[in-house]
Design an enzyme around this catalytic site. Structure first.
Site, PDB file in Angstrom:
ATOM      1  N   HIS A  46       4.927   5.562 120.686  1.00 53.41           N
ATOM      2  CA  HIS A  46       4.241   4.916 119.570  1.00 53.41           C
ATOM      3  C   HIS A  46       4.340   5.839 118.362  1.00 53.41           C
ATOM      4  O   HIS A  46       4.549   7.060 118.510  1.00 53.41           O
ATOM      5  CB  HIS A  46       2.767   4.676 119.905  1.00 53.41           C
ATOM      6  CG  HIS A  46       2.545   3.613 120.948  1.00 53.41           C
ATOM      7  ND1 HIS A  46       2.989   2.316 120.801  1.00 53.41           N
ATOM      8  CD2 HIS A  46       1.920   3.662 122.156  1.00 53.41           C
ATOM      9  CE1 HIS A  46       2.642   1.607 121.868  1.00 53.41           C
ATOM     10  NE2 HIS A  46       1.990   2.402 122.707  1.00 53.41           N
ATOM     11  N   CYS A  71       7.094   2.943 116.121  1.00 50.47           N
ATOM     12  CA  CYS A  71       6.588   2.238 114.947  1.00 50.47           C
ATOM     13  C   CYS A  71       6.598   3.173 113.736  1.00 50.47           C
ATOM     14  O   CYS A  71       6.577   4.388 113.878  1.00 50.47           O
ATOM     15  CB  CYS A  71       5.155   1.763 115.180  1.00 50.47           C
ATOM     16  SG  CYS A  71       4.940   0.801 116.683  1.00 50.47           S
TER      17      CYS A  71
END
Length: 465
Positions: A272, A315
């Site tokens: 992430h 991300c």
């Protein structure tokens, strides 16, 4: 010269299933290459198919050509379907009429459920019937098994038949090496270099309660391990590290004395993230600028003037790309590419940080940071749609396309052009999750480069010095 056209029974089977094939078939470089290897398609035919702008147009183009390509075309076509994991379509073309009748009945029962975008409670027998008839993803869609109550887990599920492309990396030819090696980065060592893959899949629920498990992340790390091993890199994989753990392993990797004897290095970070940083399993951030600094000309002198490749699957912001409708006319843009903008900003920052030579001796000076290329799974300021962009069987879109491009194109394409091809494939893909905000969501990858030469990997070619 091919013999006369396709056998009549085979021609009828194609015609009968043309609508399903056009809708569900995935015609990619691997598929076309298989038909070329059997002398079913010529090079011009292959180029005309792959030049089509949409998956359906590619499919129709292939189906238009096949009946004219001789009696072996049908058998080779079915073989290509099997080689690309499209077994359900191969079975559809070769099944008996009795089985065909039974499957049409099953389809008539289950089609309303599919249209409604949900799976109803079924008996084990019905579930087995559905698995036979479930369609694989289109090249521009990610099929997600829907449930009445949608959760992150349900939206990340995928078909069991869906798996990464594993065709062997195509080898570079002797003639290609001789004609391109002089103007490109030296790439002849064996191994070519060292590769570090850091993959964070499971996060500490206490320290990072907002970071869900990255289902499919383990697929990505295995795909990268295999493809870079085939490209002759010594690959190290590290799973589930804290931010400090990532920092320690990256620092150790960048300082390996063995970098002196090889021609390049690779770093892959899967986690992430936010713009400019990725998360450790403890919820702490590792700044990407620190990662690049660890391999710059000042901190990693053993890799000076050698290409350093980075691939970031994470991300980069808080926005989801819902896509926009394309207007009529040719595709066009008035803004410069992201690589140009990033290169401009990096140039300004690096100009202020150049170091002088030691002890006042005249020597060639290098920029602080050069000879790097970095591929990002998403654009700056956009958030990857986790529910639609990652698949538990195939992994993330970006790593899928990177894997395919390296396997099929590295033999005669330099890395910057390979990344452009990855961008093009990502642009065409589209999320599939009816009834949710993720339905038809988009993703766009990008890359930045400070490479100073063409970077050919020359796979499986070992020059004699």
């Amino acid at each position: 010269m091919l013999e006369c056209g396709m056998l009549e029974r085979d021609r009828l089977a194609l015609r009968k299933r043309s609508a399903v094939l056009c809708k569900e078939m995935v015609v990619d470089e691997l598929f076309v290459q298989s038909l070329q290897a059997d002398d079913i398609l010529t090079e011009n035919m292959a180029e005309s198919i792959l030049a089509e702008q949409t998956s359906q147009k590619r499919n129709w183009r292939l189906l238009f050509l096949l009946p004219k390509r001789g009696p072996r075309a049908f058998r080779s076509f079915c073989s290509a379907l099997r080689d690309t994991e499209q077994h359900h379509l191969c079975a559809l073309l070769t099944q008996s009429p009795e089985k065909d009748g039974r499957e049409r009945h099953v389809e008539s029962v289950t089609e309303p459920e599919r249209e409604a975008g949900r799976l109803c409670m079924q008996t084990p027998e019905k579930k087995r019937e559905r698995s036979v008839n479930s369609s694989l993803p289109l090249p521009t869609q990610e099929v997600i098994a829907a449930k009445r109550v949608r959760t992150h887990e349900s939206m990340e599920m995928s078909l069991d038949a869906d798996s990464p492309i594993t065709t062997p990396v195509l080898p570079c030819t002797h003639d290609f090496y001789l004609s391109h090696s002089q103007q490109s980065y030296k790439m002849g060592s064996s191994p070519r270099g060292f590769a570090l893959v850091i993959s964070n899949v499971t996060f500490d629920p206490c320290a990072a309660p907002d970071l869900d498990p990255r289902k499919g992340g383990e697929v990505d790390e295995e795909v990268l391990r295999k493809v870079f091993t085939e490209l002759d890199y010594l690959v190290t994989v590290r799973r589930d590290l804290t931010a400090q753990g990532m920092r320690m392993h990256i620092e150790q990797f960048s300082r390996q004395p063995e970098h002196r004897t090889v021609d390049s290095c690779v770093v892959c970070l899967l986690s992430h993230g936010v713009e400019g940083a990725i998360y450790g399993t403890d919820g702490q951030l590792l700044q990407l600028d620190w990662v690049f600094e660890a391999f710059d000309n000042a901190h990693c002198p053993l890799l000076q003037n050698k290409p350093k490749m980075f691939f970031i699957q994470a991300c980069r912001g808080e926005e989801m790309d819902c896509g926009v409708e394309q207007v009529d006319g040719p595709e066009r843009t008035s803004s410069p590419s992201c690589e140009q903008r990033d290169a401009g900003r990096e140039g300004e920052g690096d100009a202020n940080s150049r170091q002088t030579g030691e002890m006042g001796r005249p020597r060639i000076k290098l920029p602080q940071r050069s000879d790097m290329i970095c591929g990002f799974a998403s654009l700056k300021g956009q958030k990857l749609c986790t529910a639609a962009m990652r698949n538990t069987k195939r992994g993330s879109w970006f790593i899928q396309e990177l894997n395919t491009a390296l396997r099929l194109r590295a033999r005669d394409t330099h890395l910057a052009d390979i990344m452009v091809q990855v961008n093009r494939c990502i642009k065409e893909r589209e999320g599939y999750a009816p009834g949710t905000a993720h339905h038809r969501c988009k993703e766009m990858s990008e890359f930045t480069s400070s490479l100073c030469k063409d970077l050919y990997l020359f796979p499986k070619y070992h020059p004699q010095y």
